[in-house]
Design a protein around this motif. Structure first.
Motif, short mmCIF file in Angstrom:
data_model
loop_
_atom_site.label_atom_id
_atom_site.label_comp_id
_atom_site.label_asym_id
_atom_site.label_seq_id
_atom_site.Cartn_x
_atom_site.Cartn_y
_atom_site.Cartn_z
N TRP A 310 2.93 -107.01 96.99
CA TRP A 310 2.48 -106.37 98.36
C TRP A 310 3.58 -106.57 99.24
N LEU A 311 4.35 -107.32 99.46
CA LEU A 311 5.11 -107.60 100.59
C LEU A 311 6.28 -106.46 100.40
N ALA A 312 6.75 -106.59 99.07
CA ALA A 312 7.81 -105.54 98.54
C ALA A 312 7.35 -104.01 98.92
N GLU A 313 5.96 -103.76 98.58
CA GLU A 313 5.56 -102.43 98.94
C GLU A 313 5.45 -102.17 100.56
N HIS A 314 4.78 -102.95 101.06
CA HIS A 314 4.13 -102.59 102.47
C HIS A 314 5.00 -103.24 103.68
N VAL A 315 5.72 -104.20 103.34
CA VAL A 315 6.62 -104.80 104.35
C VAL A 315 8.07 -104.36 104.11
N LEU A 316 8.71 -104.52 102.90
CA LEU A 316 10.06 -104.25 102.75
C LEU A 316 10.23 -102.87 102.66
N LYS A 317 9.19 -102.20 102.03
CA LYS A 317 9.11 -100.77 101.94
C LYS A 317 9.98 -100.62 100.85
N PHE A 318 10.06 -101.35 99.59
CA PHE A 318 10.65 -101.26 98.53
C PHE A 318 10.08 -99.92 97.76
N SER A 319 11.04 -99.17 97.35
CA SER A 319 10.71 -98.02 96.40
C SER A 319 11.94 -97.65 95.39
N ALA A 320 11.52 -97.24 94.22
CA ALA A 320 12.51 -96.79 93.28
C ALA A 320 12.05 -95.90 92.44
N ALA A 321 12.86 -94.87 92.16
CA ALA A 321 12.59 -93.71 91.30
C ALA A 321 12.09 -94.20 89.81
N PHE A 322 13.07 -95.19 89.44
CA PHE A 322 12.81 -95.95 88.07
C PHE A 322 13.21 -97.07 88.07
N ILE A 323 12.93 -97.99 87.12
CA ILE A 323 13.30 -99.52 86.78
C ILE A 323 13.70 -99.70 85.61
N SER A 324 13.62 -99.05 84.59
CA SER A 324 14.28 -99.33 83.23
C SER A 324 15.66 -98.80 83.35
N PRO A 325 16.52 -99.54 82.84
CA PRO A 325 18.07 -99.01 82.95
C PRO A 325 18.20 -97.93 81.87
N VAL A 326 17.45 -97.45 80.80
CA VAL A 326 17.56 -96.32 80.29
C VAL A 326 17.13 -95.11 81.25
N ASN A 327 16.41 -95.13 81.96
CA ASN A 327 16.05 -93.97 82.92
C ASN A 327 16.89 -94.04 83.98
N LEU A 328 17.47 -95.19 84.39
CA LEU A 328 18.54 -95.20 85.54
C LEU A 328 19.85 -94.57 85.09
N VAL A 329 20.25 -94.72 83.86
CA VAL A 329 21.68 -94.04 83.59
C VAL A 329 21.96 -92.63 84.22
N GLU A 330 20.93 -91.68 83.91
CA GLU A 330 20.97 -90.66 84.47
C GLU A 330 19.87 -89.89 85.19
N MET A 331 19.37 -91.23 85.92
CA MET A 331 17.98 -90.80 86.84
C MET A 331 17.06 -89.87 86.13
N GLN A 332 16.60 -90.10 84.84
CA GLN A 332 15.74 -89.20 83.99
C GLN A 332 14.85 -89.88 83.30
N PRO A 333 13.40 -89.63 83.04
CA PRO A 333 12.44 -90.42 82.82
C PRO A 333 12.36 -90.05 81.08
N ILE A 334 13.30 -90.92 80.50
CA ILE A 334 13.44 -91.02 78.99
C ILE A 334 12.23 -91.83 78.21
N VAL A 335 12.02 -92.87 78.91
CA VAL A 335 11.15 -93.83 78.39
C VAL A 335 9.94 -93.97 79.27
N PRO A 336 8.74 -94.24 79.00
CA PRO A 336 7.54 -94.50 79.77
C PRO A 336 7.80 -95.90 80.17
N GLU A 337 7.53 -96.00 81.71
CA GLU A 337 7.77 -97.25 82.45
C GLU A 337 6.81 -97.62 83.29
#
Length: 402
Positions: A310-337
């Motif tokens: 809750w703090l990360a989302e509402h106070v720190l305003k954390f957001s990320a397009a992806f969390i899995s390293p597989v998807n982060l390599v090229e910022m593409q949704p390869i695996v469901p996360e």
């Protein structure tokens, strides 16, 4: 690298490596082996001390302290380790002052690495520092964290292309070397099944719920409940649960019984347990890349405590397009996360059963794996990183001579 008073042989080059957690220990061990290979080619002798884990010790490092059980993610999740961490920090600081290294290598593990790096900058400013596998500021881009990393690192050795681009834009001295898992020998499916006594016809799902203590609380119940649902749908399914840390054995064995899973706890053949699988379900992390490199379909998830989330989302305003390293390599949704509130047993079950029953979905994911693999760099990652690190000694000697 000066000569001793009674010998013509050069003194050993003193390297100090600092990391923690299971993944840091793996990457540290691979790097140590490469450093020794590259040093031998240059006629250098290395004296390696480290803060890390058992794999690094087996690779040849003298371990000052073992940090494998110290990992945590989140605000409140790290509090139980604060006192022990502060005590270890004092121990490490005393060691560094008493035994100044020629070069320091920080690996991932952001909070403790920043603390060590700042201490070295303050007390041993002449010692160069390399940061290998820099924390993923390029994903959530916190300026404070980025600045801290660049303040301690003389050189960043990036493992993702996007990571290299980000830190260069921020003014860092960056070299992209590729991802070290490209170098790791990985078992093939058929050999892994034979090793584990599994027939080719069995449907095998591997569960990877935890490499940190907190994950036994926040991730394991979700993953095991999803596994229950899979077992209800496919009664003949066989589950494998690789053990990441010996301390987790009793807790995970108890959970297997409580959830009524037809599962084996795999203690010594963890990679075989992944390679043998038709599907893997696990937490987001380095293991996701290992799974992808073994060409095993997977579902990834992560959860923190509700208050931290809750703090990360509402106070720190954390957001990320992806969390899995597989998807982060090229910022593409390869695996469901699935992250936090979306990481429900029902959602994980639906994604998992679709991959188990739909050959087209599996083929599509494997095509994504192939593209991802191309972006991870060529074999020889650890040796490239080792050469860059040892070159820093030469750069330092040149600057001191002037």
């Amino acid at each position: 690298m000066t000569k001793g008073p009674n010998s013509a042989a050069p003194q050993p080059v003193r390297l100090f490596l600092h990391t923690g957690e299971v993944s840091g220990d793996l990457h540290g061990a691979l790097l140590i082996q490469a450093l020794q290979r590259q040093a031998a080619e240059r006629g250098l002798t290395l004296e390696i001390t480290a803060v890390g884990g058992t794999r690094m010790a087996a690779a040849g490092a003298q371990l000052i302290c073992n940090t494998l059980s110290m990992g945590a993610v989140g605000i409140f999740e790290t509090l139980p380790y604060y006192i022990r961490g502060a005590r270890l920090q004092r121990q490490i600081n005393r060691y560094l002052v008493d035994h100044p290294p020629d070069l320091v290598i920080l690996i991932d593990y952001m909070g403790p690495n920043i603390a060590v790096g700042r201490f070295i900058r303050r007390r041993l400013p002449q010692v160069p520092m390399a940061y290998y596998i820099a924390p993923q500021q390029w994903v959530w881009a916190t300026q404070k964290g980025t600045r801290q990393i660049l303040e301690v690192a003389d050189k960043l050795l990036a493992i993702f292309p996007e990571e290299a681009r980000y830190y260069r834009q921020q003014g860092g001295n960056v070299t992209w070397v590729g991802h070290p898992l490209v170098d790791a020998p990985l078992p093939a499916r058929q050999a892994a099944r034979a090793q584990l006594g599994l027939s080719e016809s069995e449907t095998v799902v591997t569960l990877l719920p935890a490499s940190r203590q907190q994950e036994l609380t926040y991730l394991l119940p979700v993953i095991f409940t999803a596994a229950q649902k899979i077992q209800d749908r496919l009664p003949a399914v066989k589950f494998l649960v690789p053990l990441s840390l010996p301390d987790f054995r009793d807790r995970i064995a108890q959970a297997i019984a409580e959830y009524g899973l037809t599962a084996d706890l795999v203690e010594t053949q963890q990679r075989a347990a992944i390679a043998a699988a038709d599907l893997a379900i696990g937490k987001s992390g380095t293991a996701n890349l290992e799974i992808a490199l073994m060409d095993v379909p997977q579902v990834a998830m992560y959860r923190l405590s509700p208050l931290t989330a809750w703090l990360a989302e509402h106070v720190l305003k954390f957001s990320a397009a992806f969390i899995s390293p597989v998807n982060l390599v090229e910022m593409q949704p390869i695996v469901p996360e699935f992250l936090q509130w979306e990481a429900t047993p029902a959602a994980i079950y639906e994604a998992a059963i679709a991959l188990l029953l739909d050959s087209e979905k599996r083929a599509e994911m494997r095509q994504g794996y192939a593209r991802m693999r191309q972006a991870l760099g060529e074999v020889g990652v650890c040796d490239r990183a080792a050469r860059e690190i040892l070159d820093m000694l030469y750069t330092r000697s040149l600057s001191q001579s002037h």
